[in-house]
Design a protein around this motif. Structure first.
Motif, PDB file in Angstrom:
ATOM      1  N   LEU A 193      14.125   1.494  55.711  1.00 47.38           N
ATOM      2  CA  LEU A 193      15.193   2.397  55.284  1.00 47.38           C
ATOM      3  C   LEU A 193      14.506   3.689  54.874  1.00 47.38           C
ATOM      4  O   LEU A 193      13.686   3.695  53.946  1.00 47.38           O
ATOM      5  CB  LEU A 193      15.934   1.780  54.092  1.00 47.38           C
ATOM      6  CG  LEU A 193      17.287   2.351  53.694  1.00 47.38           C
ATOM      7  CD1 LEU A 193      18.338   2.082  54.767  1.00 47.38           C
ATOM      8  CD2 LEU A 193      17.732   1.760  52.365  1.00 47.38           C
ATOM      9  N   SER A 194      14.806   4.780  55.563  1.00 48.90           N
ATOM     10  CA  SER A 194      14.062   5.994  55.252  1.00 48.90           C
ATOM     11  C   SER A 194      14.380   6.533  53.868  1.00 48.90           C
ATOM     12  O   SER A 194      13.569   7.262  53.284  1.00 48.90           O
ATOM     13  CB  SER A 194      14.300   7.074  56.325  1.00 48.90           C
ATOM     14  OG  SER A 194      15.664   7.289  56.565  1.00 48.90           O
ATOM     15  N   ALA A 195      15.538   6.162  53.292  1.00 56.22           N
ATOM     16  CA  ALA A 195      15.848   6.567  51.920  1.00 56.22           C
ATOM     17  C   ALA A 195      14.824   6.001  50.950  1.00 56.22           C
ATOM     18  O   ALA A 195      14.493   6.628  49.937  1.00 56.22           O
ATOM     19  CB  ALA A 195      17.246   6.108  51.528  1.00 56.22           C
ATOM     20  N   PHE A 196      14.305   4.816  51.231  1.00 53.22           N
ATOM     21  CA  PHE A 196      13.270   4.223  50.383  1.00 53.22           C
ATOM     22  C   PHE A 196      12.036   5.110  50.349  1.00 53.22           C
ATOM     23  O   PHE A 196      11.426   5.331  49.295  1.00 53.22           O
ATOM     24  CB  PHE A 196      12.898   2.833  50.890  1.00 53.22           C
ATOM     25  CG  PHE A 196      11.688   2.230  50.215  1.00 53.22           C
ATOM     26  CD1 PHE A 196      11.820   1.529  49.033  1.00 53.22           C
ATOM     27  CD2 PHE A 196      10.421   2.371  50.763  1.00 53.22           C
ATOM     28  CE1 PHE A 196      10.710   0.988  48.404  1.00 53.22           C
ATOM     29  CE2 PHE A 196       9.299   1.837  50.153  1.00 53.22           C
ATOM     30  CZ  PHE A 196       9.451   1.137  48.961  1.00 53.22           C
ATOM     31  N   HIS A 197      11.654   5.640  51.491  1.00 52.56           N
ATOM     32  CA  HIS A 197      10.413   6.409  51.581  1.00 52.56           C
ATOM     33  C   HIS A 197      10.567   7.825  51.025  1.00 52.56           C
ATOM     34  O   HIS A 197       9.570   8.502  50.787  1.00 52.56           O
ATOM     35  CB  HIS A 197       9.932   6.437  53.023  1.00 52.56           C
ATOM     36  CG  HIS A 197       9.629   5.071  53.551  1.00 52.56           C
ATOM     37  ND1 HIS A 197       8.530   4.352  53.158  1.00 52.56           N
ATOM     38  CD2 HIS A 197      10.308   4.272  54.408  1.00 52.56           C
ATOM     39  CE1 HIS A 197       8.526   3.175  53.755  1.00 52.56           C
ATOM     40  NE2 HIS A 197       9.591   3.104  54.519  1.00 52.56           N
ATOM     41  N   LYS A 198      11.812   8.257  50.793  1.00 48.81           N
ATOM     42  CA  LYS A 198      11.995   9.535  50.108  1.00 48.81           C
ATOM     43  C   LYS A 198      11.607   9.408  48.646  1.00 48.81           C
ATOM     44  O   LYS A 198      11.132  10.361  48.030  1.00 48.81           O
ATOM     45  CB  LYS A 198      13.451   9.995  50.241  1.00 48.81           C
ATOM     46  CG  LYS A 198      13.836  10.377  51.662  1.00 48.81           C
ATOM     47  CD  LYS A 198      15.296  10.765  51.771  1.00 48.81           C
ATOM     48  CE  LYS A 198      15.651  11.132  53.211  1.00 48.81           C
ATOM     49  NZ  LYS A 198      17.090  11.467  53.360  1.00 48.81           N
ATOM     50  N   ALA A 199      11.824   8.219  48.094  1.00 49.62           N
ATOM     51  CA  ALA A 199      11.432   7.971  46.705  1.00 49.62           C
ATOM     52  C   ALA A 199       9.984   7.517  46.610  1.00 49.62           C
ATOM     53  O   ALA A 199       9.275   7.857  45.672  1.00 49.62           O
ATOM     54  CB  ALA A 199      12.357   6.919  46.086  1.00 49.62           C
ATOM     55  N   GLU A 200       9.572   6.697  47.572  1.00 47.52           N
ATOM     56  CA  GLU A 200       8.200   6.183  47.600  1.00 47.52           C
ATOM     57  C   GLU A 200       7.627   6.454  48.996  1.00 47.52           C
ATOM     58  O   GLU A 200       7.775   5.630  49.897  1.00 47.52           O
ATOM     59  CB  GLU A 200       8.193   4.682  47.297  1.00 47.52           C
ATOM     60  CG  GLU A 200       8.814   4.333  45.949  1.00 47.52           C
ATOM     61  CD  GLU A 200       8.802   2.833  45.687  1.00 47.52           C
ATOM     62  OE1 GLU A 200       7.768   2.197  45.909  1.00 47.52           O
ATOM     63  OE2 GLU A 200       9.845   2.305  45.266  1.00 47.52           O
ATOM     64  N   LYS A 237      13.393   6.762  60.615  1.00 49.81           N
ATOM     65  CA  LYS A 237      14.564   7.611  60.390  1.00 49.81           C
ATOM     66  C   LYS A 237      15.846   6.770  60.418  1.00 49.81           C
ATOM     67  O   LYS A 237      16.176   6.141  61.427  1.00 49.81           O
ATOM     68  CB  LYS A 237      14.652   8.698  61.469  1.00 49.81           C
ATOM     69  CG  LYS A 237      13.446   9.642  61.500  1.00 49.81           C
ATOM     70  CD  LYS A 237      13.351  10.476  60.235  1.00 49.81           C
ATOM     71  CE  LYS A 237      12.248  11.529  60.335  1.00 49.81           C
ATOM     72  NZ  LYS A 237      10.893  10.945  60.390  1.00 49.81           N
ATOM     73  N   THR A 238      16.553   6.755  59.278  1.00 48.71           N
ATOM     74  CA  THR A 238      17.880   6.136  59.194  1.00 48.71           C
ATOM     75  C   THR A 238      18.804   7.113  58.468  1.00 48.71           C
ATOM     76  O   THR A 238      19.232   6.865  57.337  1.00 48.71           O
ATOM     77  CB  THR A 238      17.834   4.781  58.454  1.00 48.71           C
ATOM     78  OG1 THR A 238      17.213   4.964  57.160  1.00 48.71           O
ATOM     79  CG2 THR A 238      17.053   3.751  59.243  1.00 48.71           C
ATOM     80  N   PRO A 239      19.145   8.251  59.085  1.00 48.59           N
ATOM     81  CA  PRO A 239      19.871   9.323  58.375  1.00 48.59           C
ATOM     82  C   PRO A 239      21.276   8.943  57.930  1.00 48.59           C
ATOM     83  O   PRO A 239      21.745   9.419  56.887  1.00 48.59           O
ATOM     84  CB  PRO A 239      19.902  10.458  59.404  1.00 48.59           C
ATOM     85  CG  PRO A 239      19.718   9.783  60.730  1.00 48.59           C
ATOM     86  CD  PRO A 239      18.802   8.631  60.469  1.00 48.59           C
ATOM     87  N   ILE A 240      21.972   8.108  58.698  1.00 45.36           N
ATOM     88  CA  ILE A 240      23.333   7.728  58.316  1.00 45.36           C
ATOM     89  C   ILE A 240      23.308   6.885  57.046  1.00 45.36           C
ATOM     90  O   ILE A 240      24.075   7.132  56.100  1.00 45.36           O
ATOM     91  CB  ILE A 240      24.022   6.959  59.455  1.00 45.36           C
ATOM     92  CG1 ILE A 240      24.105   7.827  60.712  1.00 45.36           C
ATOM     93  CG2 ILE A 240      25.411   6.500  59.018  1.00 45.36           C
ATOM     94  CD1 ILE A 240      24.878   9.105  60.550  1.00 45.36           C
ATOM     95  N   LEU A 241      22.417   5.908  57.006  1.00 42.92           N
ATOM     96  CA  LEU A 241      22.322   5.066  55.823  1.00 42.92           C
ATOM     97  C   LEU A 241      21.791   5.855  54.634  1.00 42.92           C
ATOM     98  O   LEU A 241      22.184   5.599  53.483  1.00 42.92           O
ATOM     99  CB  LEU A 241      21.448   3.851  56.120  1.00 42.92           C
ATOM    100  CG  LEU A 241      22.039   2.885  57.156  1.00 42.92           C
ATOM    101  CD1 LEU A 241      21.034   1.799  57.516  1.00 42.92           C
ATOM    102  CD2 LEU A 241      23.338   2.265  56.653  1.00 42.92           C
ATOM    103  N   ASP A 242      20.925   6.825  54.887  1.00 41.04           N
ATOM    104  CA  ASP A 242      20.476   7.711  53.805  1.00 41.04           C
ATOM    105  C   ASP A 242      21.673   8.473  53.222  1.00 41.04           C
ATOM    106  O   ASP A 242      21.796   8.629  52.000  1.00 41.04           O
ATOM    107  CB  ASP A 242      19.447   8.708  54.324  1.00 41.04           C
ATOM    108  CG  ASP A 242      18.136   8.040  54.729  1.00 41.04           C
ATOM    109  OD1 ASP A 242      18.013   6.815  54.551  1.00 41.04           O
ATOM    110  OD2 ASP A 242      17.247   8.741  55.239  1.00 41.04           O
ATOM    111  N   ALA A 243      22.534   8.974  54.107  1.00 40.38           N
ATOM    112  CA  ALA A 243      23.715   9.707  53.647  1.00 40.38           C
ATOM    113  C   ALA A 243      24.663   8.784  52.872  1.00 40.38           C
ATOM    114  O   ALA A 243      25.269   9.205  51.881  1.00 40.38           O
ATOM    115  CB  ALA A 243      24.439  10.336  54.843  1.00 40.38           C
ATOM    116  N   LEU A 244      24.781   7.552  53.336  1.00 44.20           N
ATOM    117  CA  LEU A 244      25.618   6.587  52.619  1.00 44.20           C
ATOM    118  C   LEU A 244      25.066   6.358  51.209  1.00 44.20           C
ATOM    119  O   LEU A 244      25.827   6.286  50.242  1.00 44.20           O
ATOM    120  CB  LEU A 244      25.672   5.269  53.397  1.00 44.20           C
ATOM    121  CG  LEU A 244      26.634   4.208  52.863  1.00 44.20           C
ATOM    122  CD1 LEU A 244      28.085   4.660  53.009  1.00 44.20           C
ATOM    123  CD2 LEU A 244      26.420   2.877  53.581  1.00 44.20           C
ATOM    124  N   ALA A 245      23.744   6.264  51.102  1.00 41.62           N
ATOM    125  CA  ALA A 245      23.128   6.098  49.789  1.00 41.62           C
ATOM    126  C   ALA A 245      23.352   7.334  48.921  1.00 41.62           C
ATOM    127  O   ALA A 245      23.537   7.222  47.699  1.00 41.62           O
ATOM    128  CB  ALA A 245      21.636   5.817  49.945  1.00 41.62           C
TER     129      ALA A 245
END
Length: 598
Positions: free
Chosen positions: A161-168, A175-183
Motif C-alpha cells: 500500500l503506497s500510503a504506508f510508504h508515505k509514512a514509512e 503505486k496505489t493512488p486510489i487507495l491512498d486517496a481513500l485513506a
C-alpha cells in the motif's frame, strides 16, 4: 371501470415489454461486442461484457459460477456452458425483435404513459427528480440505511500500500493512488492483523467474527469439520445463519452481494441476492472475451451496483483474487498486458531479512521441504526471479487499485458515496522472501499484519486522513459492518466494532495484545501449527508440534531475527513469564465456549 382496468393492463404489459427488451439487448450486446474497447476507459460499461450463465438457479436469483484452473491461451476451448452462447444469442435476438415489434404497434400507449409521467414529475420536488441521489428510505427499527462496500483483496501484507510508504518510506516504488486517496478521506489502521494467516480460515473469521477455534473451519472445503458434499446444501449450517453478516443484513432488509473469492464451502447462492464466485485463475476466456480475474471482479461489482434495487441499502463484498499467485504455474503472478510497462524500469529492493542468514535463524524444524521454503524457491531464490515476481505482484496490486477506482466512481455517479461505509482490507499477509520464505501461515509480522482503511460518512473532518495505531483484528470486521447498519452483533461474535476509535470524542479502551493461532496443514514438515501472543513491543511464539518457544523484542528487532527466549536477563525473564501466563489465559478463552469479547 372495466375500460380503466383494461387500459391499465395494457400499460403494464407495454412497460414490461420495454424492460425485457432492454435486458435482452444488453445481454446480447455484452456477448457480441467488446464494449470497453469502444470507450477510452472501461469503467462502468464493462458490466455489459458479462458472460451470461443461464444455468444458474438458486432462490436468491444470483449468478453463481465456480471456476478452477487457468486459460492463458486465447484459442483454448472454453467450458461447455459458454460454448453454447452463440445459439442462445440467436434466440435472444429473435425474441428481442418480436418484442420490439409489439412495442412499436403500441406506440400511442407509450406516448400516453410518457405524458402522465411528465405530469407526475412536474408535481415532484427536485430531490425526487435526481435519480439515485435521494437518501434511501428510513429503514425500520434502528437501522441506519447506510450502504456497506467491502473491498477485500488477497495476500496483501501491510506494506502493499503506497500510503504506508508515505509514512514509512521503505519503498517508494509501489503505486496505489486510489487507495491512498481513500485513506486521505478516511482512516488507516497501522496495526491491523489477522488471527489466522491463511485464505479460508481468515475469510470464515471475516464472515462470522470468530476465531478459528470457534468456527472450526480448518479445511478450505468444509465447515465445522463436515465432509465435502457432492452438491451444495439445501440449508446453511446453523452457525452460518446465526453469525454471518451476509445472513443478518439480508434478514434486516439489505440487498446483499458477493463478487469474487469465497474461500470456504457454503451454500452461498441461497443466502445472497447476487453471487458470482471467481477463484483460482488469472486469465480465462468467457464468451468472446479473454478476461483477467481482476477485470472480472470489477465488472461483476459494477453489475451489482447497476442492477441493485434503489429502495434498499446494500452490502457488497468485492473479494478480489489478486494478488494471490496462480498455484502450480511457474509464472506465479500474471498481471494484465496493459500493466506490463509499470515498474519495468524500477529496481525492487530486497527485504533486509530476505537473506540466507535470516533463513538459517528459523527454528530447526524449518527444512527445505517446508512449503514456505518451497514457494520461496518458486519465486525468490535468485535476484532476477525476485525482480520479476515482485514487479508482477506490484502490477496486480495496482490493478486492484484501479478497479477500486472504477467501483468508487460508480458509487459517486449514483450519489451514494456519502451514504456508504467503504472498507479496504485483505485476508492475510505475505512473505516476499523475508526469513527465506514465501506466502503466509506463520506468526511473523509480514504474514499477520495487513492493510485496513475505513471511509465512514459519520466520520468528522478532523479524523479524515489520520492513522490509528491500535490493534484491530479481522474478528472486528463483522461487528463493525453490523454496527454501521445499526444492528447489534450476536453475542457469540468475539470482536469489537472499530468505529468508536474514530467516532468517539474521547479515547476508547482497546486491546493491547492478541492471541494468534494456525493449524497444522498436511504434516508438520509441510506447514507446522503455530500460536503466538502478539504485542507491539514483544512477541511470544509457540510451535505446538515441536513444543518449541521463541520470544522477540519487536522494538529493537523488528525483523524478528534474534530469539531471546533463553536470555538470562532478569527483565527478559520477567517479560517471558508474564507473556507465557497471558498466552495461556487468552488461548484458554479462545478455545472455550464462553461468551467473550477480545
Amino acid at each position: 371501470m372495466a375500460n380503466s382496468q383494461s387500459h391499465a393492463r395494457i400499460l403494464l404489459t407495454t412497460v414490461s415489454a420495454i424492460v425485457l427488451s432492454l435486458m435482452l439487448y444488453i445481454n446480447f450486446h455484452a456477448m457480441r461486442h467488446d464494449v470497453a474497447a469502444d470507450i477510452s476507459h472501461g469503467g462502468f460499461l464493462r458490466m455489459l461484457e458479462q458472460s451470461v450463465d443461464y444455468s444458474s438457479g438458486g432462490d436468491g436469483g444470483g449468478d453463481s459460477r465456480t471456476i478452477v484452473g487457468d486459460r492463458p491461451d486465447p484459442d483454448v476451448n472454453v467450458e461447455s456452458d459458454v460454448g453454447n452462447d452463440e445459439g442462445r444469442v440467436d434466440k435472444l435476438e429473435e425474441a428481442a425483435q418480436k418484442l420490439m415489434g409489439q412495442i412499436e404497434s403500441q406506440q400511442h400507449l407509450l406516448d400516453l404513459l410518457a405524458h402522465k409521467t411528465k405530469q407526475r414529475m412536474k408535481d415532484s420536488t427536485k430531490e425526487k427528480l435526481a435519480d439515485n441521489k435521494q437518501p434511501l428510505p428510513q429503514p425500520e427499527k434502528n437501522l441506519t440505511g447506510m450502504n456497506i462496500l467491502l473491498l477485500y483483496a488477497d495476500d496483501w501484507t501491510h506494506h502493499t500500500l503506497s500510503a504506508f510508504h508515505k509514512a514509512e518510506p521503505l519503498n517508494t516504488i509501489l503505486k496505489t493512488p486510489i487507495l491512498d486517496a481513500l485513506a486521505s478521506d478516511g482512516i488507516r489502521f497501522t496495526h491491523n492483523c489477522v488471527t489466522t494467516s491463511v485464505c479460508w480460515i481468515s475469510r470464515a473469521t471475516l464472515y462470522t467474527g470468530q476465531y478459528m477455534s470457534r468456527h472450526k473451519t480448518k479445511e478450505p472445503c468444509c465447515w465445522n469439520g463436515m465432509k465435502k458434499p457432492k452438491e451444495k446444501l439445501k440449508e446453511a449450517p446453523a452457525n452460518w445463519k446465526e453469525l454471518s453478516f451476509y445472513e443478518i443484513l439480508a434478514k434486516n432488509g439489505y440487498h446483499v452481494g458477493h463478487a469474487g473469492k469465497w474461500g470456504v464451502y457454503l451454500p452461498f447462492e441461497k443466502n445472497v441476492h447476487f453471487n458470482v464466485e471467481e477463484d483460482g485463475w488469472h486469465y480465462r476466456k468467457l464468451g468472446k472475451k479473454m478476461w483477467h480475474i481482476t477485470e472480472k471482479n470489477e465488472a461483476d461489482a459494477l453489475r451489482f451496483l447497476a442492477t441493485r434495487p434503489k429502495d434498499k441499502p446494500f452490502l457488497l463484498n468485492v473479494a478480489f483474487y489478486a494478488t494471490h499467485a496462480k498455484d502450480g504455474d511457474v509464472r506465479q503472478y500474471m498481471p494484465q498486458n496493459a500493466s506490463m510497462s509499470m515498474y519495468a524500469d524500477d529496481t525492487i529492493p530486497i527485504p533486509p531479512t530476505g537473506t540466507e542468514e535470516a533463513w538459517q535463524k528459523m527454528p530447526y524444524f524449518f527444512g527445505e521441504k517446508n512449503e514456505g521454503r518451497t514457494r520461496w524457491r518458486w519465486r525468490y531464490d535468485n535476484y532476477t526471479k525476485h525482480q520479476t515476481m515482485m514487479k508482477n505482484y506490484y502490477r496486480m496490486a495496482s490493478e486492484v487499485d484501479t478497479a477500486c477506482g472504477a467501483i468508487l466512481e460508480e458509487l459517486r455517479r449514483q450519489g451514494q458515496l456519502d451514504n456508504t461505509m467503504i472498507i479496504f482490507t485483505t485476508d492475510n499477509g505475505n512473505f516476499h522472501s523475508e526469513h527465506g520464505l514465501a506466502d503466509k501461515w506463520f506468526p511473523h509480522q509480514e504474514s499477520i499484519r495487513v492493510p485496513l482503511i475505513i471511509h465512514d460518512p459519520r466520520m468528522k473532518d478532523e479524523k479524515k486522513g489520520t492513522t490509528n495505531d491500535e490493534f484491530t483484528l479481522n474478528i472486528d470486521l463483522a461487528p463493525t459492518i453490523l454496527g454501521a447498519a445499526g444492528i447489534p452483533m450476536p453475542e457469540k461474535m468475539m470482536g469489537r466494532d472499530i468505529s468508536p476509535l474514530y467516532l468517539s470524542p474521547t479515547s476508547s479502551e482497546w486491546r493491547n495484545e492478541f492471541f494468534y493461532e494456525h493449524p497444522i496443514i498436511s504434516h508438520k514438515g509441510y506447514i507446522p501449527s503455530s500460536e503466538a501472543l502478539v504485542r507491539k513491543d514483544y512477541k511470544y511464539m509457540y510451535w505446538p508440534d515441536f513444543g518449541y518457544e521463541q520470544l522477540f523484542d519487536l522494538v529493537n528487532d523488528p525483523g524478528e531475527l534474534e530469539d531471546i527466549f533463553n536470555s538470562t536477563d532478569p527483565d527478559v525473564v520477567d517479560i517471558k513469564n508474564n507473556m507465557k501466563k497471558r498466552f495461556d489465559e487468552l488461548k484458554s478463552s479462545v478455545k472455550s465456549e464462553e461468551i467473550v469479547t477480545l
